[in-house]
Design a protein around this motif. Structure first.
Motif, short mmCIF file in Angstrom:
data_model
loop_
_atom_site.label_atom_id
_atom_site.label_comp_id
_atom_site.label_asym_id
_atom_site.label_seq_id
_atom_site.Cartn_x
_atom_site.Cartn_y
_atom_site.Cartn_z
N PRO A 203 -10.86 6.97 -9.95
CA PRO A 203 -12.15 7.84 -9.86
C PRO A 203 -13.18 6.75 -8.90
CG PRO A 203 -11.67 6.04 -11.53
CD PRO A 203 -10.45 6.25 -10.91
N GLY A 204 -12.78 5.98 -8.25
CA GLY A 204 -13.61 5.17 -7.25
C GLY A 204 -13.53 3.66 -7.31
N ILE A 205 -13.82 3.05 -5.94
CA ILE A 205 -13.81 1.67 -6.05
C ILE A 205 -14.92 1.17 -6.84
CG2 ILE A 205 -14.28 1.55 -3.50
CD1 ILE A 205 -12.40 -0.93 -3.53
N GLU A 206 -15.00 -0.02 -7.36
CA GLU A 206 -16.06 -0.46 -8.09
C GLU A 206 -16.47 -1.91 -7.30
OE1 GLU A 206 -15.41 -0.69 -12.12
OE2 GLU A 206 -15.28 1.59 -12.30
N THR A 207 -15.47 -2.67 -7.21
CA THR A 207 -15.86 -3.92 -6.39
C THR A 207 -15.18 -4.27 -5.16
OG1 THR A 207 -15.86 -4.74 -8.94
CG2 THR A 207 -15.58 -6.59 -7.36
N LEU A 208 -15.93 -4.85 -4.47
CA LEU A 208 -15.22 -5.23 -3.06
C LEU A 208 -15.84 -6.49 -2.64
CD1 LEU A 208 -13.77 -4.47 -0.54
CD2 LEU A 208 -15.51 -3.12 0.29
N VAL B 184 -5.51 3.89 2.31
CA VAL B 184 -4.99 5.24 2.48
C VAL B 184 -4.15 5.83 1.53
CG1 VAL B 184 -3.76 6.77 4.02
CG2 VAL B 184 -5.45 5.36 4.92
N HIS B 185 -3.31 4.93 0.95
CA HIS B 185 -2.35 5.16 -0.12
C HIS B 185 -2.78 5.00 -1.58
CE1 HIS B 185 0.02 4.76 3.66
NE2 HIS B 185 0.61 5.66 3.20
N CYS B 186 -3.52 3.80 -1.80
CA CYS B 186 -3.79 3.52 -3.09
C CYS B 186 -5.16 4.20 -3.60
CB CYS B 186 -3.90 1.86 -3.16
SG CYS B 186 -2.38 1.11 -2.85
N ARG B 187 -4.98 5.43 -3.73
CA ARG B 187 -6.26 6.16 -4.34
C ARG B 187 -6.75 5.96 -5.58
NH1 ARG B 187 -5.87 11.16 -1.34
NH2 ARG B 187 -5.10 10.38 0.75
N ARG B 188 -6.12 5.08 -6.47
CA ARG B 188 -6.78 4.47 -7.78
C ARG B 188 -7.17 3.31 -7.70
NH1 ARG B 188 -2.36 6.58 -12.49
NH2 ARG B 188 -2.29 8.78 -11.69
N MET B 189 -7.61 2.75 -6.48
CA MET B 189 -8.14 1.27 -6.33
C MET B 189 -9.70 1.00 -7.01
SD MET B 189 -6.70 -1.78 -5.10
CE MET B 189 -5.81 -1.12 -3.89
N ILE B 190 -9.67 0.17 -7.82
CA ILE B 190 -10.88 -0.15 -8.57
C ILE B 190 -11.83 -1.48 -7.96
CG2 ILE B 190 -12.14 -0.68 -10.74
CD1 ILE B 190 -9.89 0.90 -12.15
N GLY C 157 0.70 -1.31 0.03
CA GLY C 157 0.04 0.09 0.10
C GLY C 157 0.79 1.24 0.07
N LYS C 158 2.06 1.25 0.94
CA LYS C 158 2.68 2.75 0.69
C LYS C 158 3.90 2.91 -0.55
CE LYS C 158 3.27 2.21 6.01
NZ LYS C 158 4.12 2.12 6.86
N HIS C 159 4.05 1.69 -1.06
CA HIS C 159 4.91 1.86 -2.31
C HIS C 159 4.30 1.72 -3.63
CE1 HIS C 159 8.21 2.00 0.67
NE2 HIS C 159 7.75 1.23 1.31
N CYS C 160 2.95 1.40 -3.71
CA CYS C 160 2.47 1.08 -4.70
C CYS C 160 1.13 1.96 -5.01
CB CYS C 160 2.05 -0.41 -5.07
SG CYS C 160 3.23 -1.69 -5.10
N PRO C 161 1.45 3.33 -5.22
CA PRO C 161 0.46 4.26 -5.29
C PRO C 161 -0.70 3.98 -6.60
CG PRO C 161 2.47 5.24 -5.84
CD PRO C 161 2.48 3.97 -5.47
N LEU C 162 -0.19 3.45 -7.68
CA LEU C 162 -0.91 3.30 -8.72
C LEU C 162 -1.76 2.02 -8.73
CD1 LEU C 162 1.53 4.54 -11.18
CD2 LEU C 162 0.03 5.86 -10.21
N LEU C 163 -1.72 1.21 -7.89
CA LEU C 163 -2.26 0.08 -7.70
C LEU C 163 -4.04 0.25 -7.71
CD1 LEU C 163 -1.70 -2.86 -7.04
CD2 LEU C 163 -2.49 -2.78 -4.78
N GLU C 164 -4.56 -0.64 -8.74
CA GLU C 164 -5.91 -0.72 -9.30
C GLU C 164 -6.65 -1.93 -8.65
OE1 GLU C 164 -6.19 0.11 -13.49
OE2 GLU C 164 -5.47 2.35 -13.15
N HIS C 165 -6.15 -2.89 -8.82
CA HIS C 165 -6.56 -4.08 -8.54
C HIS C 165 -5.58 -5.23 -7.56
CE1 HIS C 165 -9.51 -3.39 -11.86
NE2 HIS C 165 -8.38 -3.25 -12.41
N ILE C 166 -6.33 -5.71 -6.71
CA ILE C 166 -5.66 -6.47 -5.83
C ILE C 166 -6.54 -7.82 -5.36
CG2 ILE C 166 -6.22 -5.33 -3.79
CD1 ILE C 166 -3.39 -6.01 -2.66
#
Length: 887
Positions: A156-161, A125-131, A98-107
Motif C-alpha cells: 500500500p505504500g512506504i511509510e518510514t524512510l 523495484v522488486h519489494c513492492r510491499r515495503m513499509i 531485493g530480487k528474492h524477497c518480494p514480500l519484504l516489508e521492513h529492512i
C-alpha cells in the motif's frame, strides 16, 4: 549475544479471537561468530523457507556468497535487520535480498557501509510491499541512489524512510523521493545529509499527514498525531463522495427515463390532437376555397368592366404627361449645354493663372537659394576666422603654461642642486664619487630634455602647419562640393519644370478623353442601374423568402426548447419535492426510532437507567438519541441564539458570542464551564457536577472514545501502572499516556491530581529510605560512639503519609528511644556549604532543588535532636546533586 527462534501456529479454536497470525522468526542479534559455515547450514535447512522475520544485527562476519545463497530461500521474509554489520553487508547481498524477497516489508541497514545505489534500486523495484527502510550511516548513498524512488510503485505504500548520516544525499535526491512516495510517506529523517531546510519546506505541502520537525537529533517530516485515523477518515470521505456521485447518476438516469416516457406520452397525445386539427382545417379550407372561387368569379367580371373605363381615361392622361415631359427635357438640355460651356471657359482661365503663379514661384526659389548660398559662405568664413583665432589663443596659453611649468621645475631642480651641494660640502669626502656620477647623469638628462623639447616644438609647429593646410583644403573641397550640389539641384529643377509642363499638356488632353469616356460610362451606368434594380428586386424577394423560412425554423426550435425547458423544470421541481418529502419522512422515522428509548429508575442501584422498547437494550448512560431529543436551551444573556456553554458558578447558559464578549473576561474568566455540544454538534452527556472546562475537538473526541473502548471494564488490556483506582495505559502510537478510573469509568490524557500526589508521596518515601540506609552505613563506620545507629535507625524511623500524600516523617534518637525527638518534625530542606564560593545554600531532598535563598519552610535542627552523641549534617555532594551523605 542473543539468539531466538520461535514459531507460532494459528489457533484452531474459532472462539479465540486474540490468537496472533502464523509467524516464524530468527534473531541472532550480536552473534559475532556467525560466518560462512553457519549461514550455509541455515540456507540448507527447510526452516528458512517459512521464515518471516530475520535479525542478524551486529553479525560482522557475514559471508557474501553464503548470504546470497540464503537469500534465494527467503521467499516469505517480511522483516530483515542487518543493523551494525558495517562492511560485512555488501551491495550484492542487498540486491539478492531485493530480487528474492518480494514480500519484504521492513529492512534495517543501519551502519552498513557497503550498501550502494544498486542495492537500493533492487529493493525499490522488486519489494513492492515495503513499509519502512532505515539507511542510517550508509555513507555510500548519494542522489543517484534515490532516483528509483521517483518511479516507485509501493502497495500500500512506504511509510518510514530514515537517511540519517548519509552526506551524499542532497536536495536533488530529496526531490526524487518526494516525487515518488509523497502519497504514503509520513516519516522522513534526513539528519546529517546535504538537504537544505528550504528544499524540505518546499516539499512539505505534498505530505498531508506529516509536519516539519528540526532539532538536535531529527530533521525532516514527522507524522501528525493519529495520522492513520486521518487516513481512514479521508478514505471514507472519498468513498462516501463516490457513492453519492453514483447515487446521483443513478437517480439522474431514472429521472431521464421517466422524463422520456412522459415526453413520449405527451408527444403521442400532441400528434393525435394535431392530426385531428389538421383534418378539420383541411375540410374548412376546401369549403372556404369554394366560397372564395365563387366570389372571385363575380369580382373578376366587375374588374374587367371597370378596367376598360380606366384604360380610356389613362390614355388621355398619358398624352398630356408626355407633352409636359418633352418641354421639361428641352429646358434641362439647354441648361446643361450652357453649364458645360461656362465650365470650359473657366477652366482655361484658371489654367493660365496657375501657369503664371508656378513660373513666379520658380523664380522666387532660385533667388532664395542664391541668397542662402552667399550667406552661408560669408558665415563659414567668419566661423573659420573665429576658430583660427581661438586656436592661436589656445597655442599661446599652452606655450605660456609650459614655460611656467619649466620655470617651476627648473627652480625646484635648482633648489635640489643647492641642497645637494650643501650636503656635498658637508660630506665631501664620502660623496665625491657620487657627486661626479650625479652631475654626469644630470647633464645627460638636461641634454636629452633639450633635444626632446626641440623635437616636441618642431612637432607642434608641424602639427599647426598641417592643421592650417588641412583646414584650407577642407574649405576648398566643401566649396567645390557645394557648387556641384547647386548645379545638380539646378538641373533637377529644370527637369522637374519640363516634366510639369508635359504633365499639364497630357492632363489637358486626357481630360478631353476622360470626358468622352465619362459620357459613355454614364450611359452604361444608367443601363446597368436599371438592370441592377431588376436583379436587386429579384434578390430581395429571394432573401425575404429565405428569411421567412429561417424565422419559421427558429420558431420551431424555440417551441421545441420551451417544451424541453418545461420538462426539465418539471423534473427539477419533482426531484426537489421528492427530496423534501424524503427528508421529512426520514426525520419522522428517526424521531420514532429515538423515542423508543424510555427512562426508568432502578430501586436497587438508586439511579436511573434507560430501556429501548424496540430492541430491549438497557444502558446506564443516557443514549445519544435522547440527548438529541432534548430541547436546546437559549442564551441567558441575549435570549435569542441557542446556548453552547454552561457556567458552573453562574448557573447560566451562554452562546458563543455572549461567552466571548461578556463572560470570557474579568473575574469570571476562571469560572469552570462545560460545552453542551461536541465537535459534531451533538449533545454531550455530562454528570451533574462535571465541568471539564475544555472545548471538544474532533480528534480528541474520537481519541477519547477509542481509548475508552480499548481500556474499559469490558476489555482485557493490561495497564502499565496502577495507583489506587487509577490505571495508566501507554499510547505508543501517539506517544502519550491515558489514565482510566475503574470506579467512575472516567478517562483522560491529562494526569489526574490524585496520581500526582501518590507519585510525590512514593518519591519522598524512596528518598527518605535511601537517606536512612546511607545514615546506617555511615554510623557503622564511626565506631563505638555511634555503634548502635545501624541497629536503631531502621526500626525507629517513621515515614508516614497522610491522605493527601504529604510526608510527615521524623528521625528517632540515636539511642533507640524517640523521646528526644518528641514533637520535632525534620524539614525536607537541608543546609549545605558551597566550597568554591564559601556561601551556604539550601537543598531539597525530595525535589532535588537548590537555592541560595532561605526557604520559608526551612527548620533549624534543634540541639541534641539526634541524642547528642554526634553532630550530623546532611550535605549534598554538589549543587543540584540528588545524593547526600552524613558529615
Amino acid at each position: 549475544m542473543h539468539a531466538l527462534v520461535t514459531t507460532a501456529a494459528p489457533s484452531t479454536n474459532p472462539t479465540h479471537t486474540h490468537t496472533p497470525p502464523f509467524r516464524s522468526y530468527l534473531h541472532l542479534v550480536g552473534c559475532f561468530q556467525v560466518s560462512k559455515v553457519a549461514i550455509q547450514a541455515l540456507a540448507a535447512s527447510g526452516f528458512v523457507r517459512r521464515l518471516e522475520d530475520l535479525s542478524l544485527a551486529g553479525c560482522v562476519r557475514l559471508h557474501e556468497a553464503a548470504f546470497i545463497n540464503l537469500a534465494h530461500n527467503l521467499g516469505c521474509l517480511r522483516n530483515l535487520n542487518l543493523a551494525g554489520c558495517t562492511e560485512a553487508v555488501t551491495d550484492k547481498m542487498v540486491e539478492a535480498v531485493g530480487k528474492h524477497c518480494p514480500l519484504l516489508e521492513h529492512i534495517d541497514l543501519t551502519e552498513c557501509e557497503g550498501v550502494g545505489a544498486h542495492g537500493v534500486k533492487s529493493l525499490v523495484v522488486h519489494c513492492r510491499r515495503m513499509i519502512s527502510m532505515d539507511f542510517t550511516g550508509c555513507n555510500r548513498l548519494n542522489d543517484v541512489a534515490m532516483l528509483p524512488f521517483a518511479d516507485a510503485t509501493f502497495k500500500p505504500g512506504i511509510e518510514t524512510l530514515v537517511l540519517v548520516g548519509c552526506p551524499g544525499i542532497g536536495d536533488t535526491g530529496l526531490s526524487w523521493i518526494c516525487d515518488g512516495v509523497f502519497d504514503s510517506l509520513v516519516l522522513l529523517n534526513i539528519k546529517g545529509t546535504r538537504c537544505t531546510t528550504s528544499a524540505l519546506r518546499s516539499c512539505l505541502d505534498r505530505f498531508r499527514y506529516s509536519k516539519m520537525r528540526k532539532n538536535n537529533t531529527f530533521m525532516g517530516l514527522y507524522p501528525e498525531r493519529r495520522w492513520k485515523d486521518r487516513v481512514i477518515i479521508n478514505e471514507y470521505g472519498t468513498i462516501y463522495r463516490s457513492a453519492a456521485k453514483l447515487q446521483a447518476a443513478y437517480r439522474a438516469r431514472v429521472g431521464r427515463r421517466l422524463a422520456q416516457e412522459a415526453k413520449e406520452k405527451f408527444y403521442r397525445n400532441w400528434v393525435a390532437t394535431h392530426l385531428q386539427a389538421m383534418w378539420r382545417s383541411k375540410q374548412a379550407r376546401a369549403f372556404y376555397e369554394l366560397l372564395r372561387w365563387e366570389k372571385a368569379r363575380k369580382d373578376e367580371a366587375q374588374m374587367v368592366l371597370a378596367g376598360f373605363a380606366k384604360i380610356i381615361a389613362a390614355m388621355e392622361i398619358l398624352q398630356g404627361l408626355r407633352e409636359e415631359a418633352y418641354l421639361a427635357l428641352a429646358n434641362k438640355c439647354a441648361i446643361v449645354v450652357q453649364a458645360v460651356y461656362r465650365g470650359r471657359c473657366g477652366r482655361r482661365r484658371v489654367a493660365r493663372i496657375l501657369d503664371n503663379l508656378r513660373i513666379q514661384r520658380i523664380l522666387e526659389d532660385r533667388c532664395a537659394r542664391l541668397l542662402q548660398r552667399v550667406y552661408r559662405g560669408h558665415v563659414g568664413k567668419l566661423r573659420f576666422k573665429q576658430m583660427l583665432k581661438e586656436h592661436r589663443e589656445w597655442l599661446a596659453k599652452c606655450i605660456k603654461s609650459a614655460s611656467k611649468l619649466q620655470r617651476v621645475w627648473r627652480g625646484k631642480q635648482a633648489r635640489r642642486r643647492v641642497a645637494a651641494h650643501r650636503y656635498a660640502i658637508e660630506h665631501r669626502a664620502e660623496l665625491e664619487q657620487y657627486s661626479a656620477t650625479l652631475l654626469q647623469n644630470r647633464f645627460r638628462l638636461y641634454r636629452c630634455k633639450n633635444i626632446i623639447a626641440r623635437a616636441q616644438a618642431e612637432k607642434a609647429r608641424a602639427a599647426v602647419a598641417a592643421l592650417y593646410v588641412q583646414t584650407a583644403w577642407r574649405a576648398r573641397c566643401a566649396r567645390m562640393e557645394l557648387d556641384i550640389r547647386k548645379q545638380v539641384r539646378q538641373q533637377e529643377l529644370e527637369e522637374k519644370a519640363a516634366i510639369a509642363l508635359q504633365c499639364l499638356f497630357r492632363c489637358h488632353k486626357a481630360r478631353a478623353i476622360v470626358q468622352e469616356l465619362k459620357d459613355a460610362r454614364d450611359d452604361y451606368a444608367r443601363r446597368l442601374d436599371e438592370a441592377a434594380y431588376m436583379v436587386q428586386r429579384a434578390y430581395r424577394g429571394y432573401q425575404a423568402r429565405l428569411k421567412v423560412l429561417a424565422l419559421r425554423e427558429n420558431m420551431d426550435d424555440l417551441q421545441r426548447k420551451m417544451i424541453e425547458l418545461e420538462n426539465w423544470a418539471a423534473i427539477r421541481i419533482q426531484s426537489g419535492y421528492r427530496g423534501f418529502g424524503g427528508r421529512k419522512l426520514y426525520k419522522i422515522a428517526m424521531d420514532e426510532h429515538k423515542r423508543a428509548w424510555k427512562e426508568m429508575y432502578d430501586q436497587e442501584e438508586m439511579r436511573p437507567f434507560y430501556y429501548n422498547q424496540v430492541t430491549g437494550e438497557i444502558r446506564w448512560r443516557k443514549p445519544q438519541a435522547l440527548l438529541d431529543l432534548m430541547r436546546r436551551p437559549l442564551c441567558t444573556n441575549c435570549e435569542f441564539y441557542e446556548a453552547a456553554v454552561e457556567c458552573q458558578h453562574c448557573c447560566e447558559f451562554y452562546c458563543n458570542q455572549c461567552w466571548d464578549q461578556v463572560h470570557c473576561g474579568g473575574k469570571r474568566r476562571n469560572h469552570k464551564f462545560r460545552s453542551l455540544f461536541d465537535f459534531y454538534n451533538s449533545r454531550v452527556d455530562y454528570g451533574d457536577d462535571e465541568f471539564p472546562s475544555k472545548w471538544p475537538t474532533e480528534i480528541e473526541q474520537d481519541d477519547m472514545i477509542g481509548w475508552q473502548l480499548r481500556v474499559g471494564e469490558d476489555h482485557e488490556r493490561e495497564p502499565a501502572a496502577i495507583q489506587g483506582v487509577w490505571q495508566r495505559f501507554d499510547d505508543e502510537e501517539a506517544g502519550r499516556n491515558f489514565f482510566y478510573n475503574t470506579l467512575t469509568n472516567e478517562g483522560m490524557y491529562d494526569k489526574p491530581p490524585e496520581w500526582s500526589q501518590l507519585e510525590a508521596a512514593e518519591e519522598a518515601k524512596a528518598v527518605a529510605e535511601e537517606e536512612a540506609e546511607k545514615a546506617a552505613e555511615a554510623s557503622s563506620a564511626w565506631g563505638g560512639a555511634v555503634g548502635n545507629v545501624a541497629a536503631t535507625i531502621e526500626p525507629g524511623y517513621d515515614a508516614g503519609y497522610d491522605e493527601a500524600g504529604y510526608e510527615h516523617s521524623h528521625y528517632p534518637a540515636i539511642d533507640g528511644s524517640d523521646t528526644a525527638n518528641a514533637g520535632y518534625e525534620v524539614s525536607v530542606w537541608t543546609k549545605a556549604w558551597d566550597e568554591s564560593s564559601g556561601v551556604p545554600y539550601f537543598y531539597n531532598s525530595v525535589t532535588g532543588e537548590s537555592t541560595y535563598d532561605r526557604p520559608p519552610d526551612y527548620q533549624q535542627p534543634a540541639a541534641g535532636a539526634y541524642g547528642g552523641h554526634v553532630d550530623t549534617e546532611i550535605v549534598p555532594v554538589a549543587m543540584g546533586d540528588t545524593g547526600v551523605f552524613l558529615k
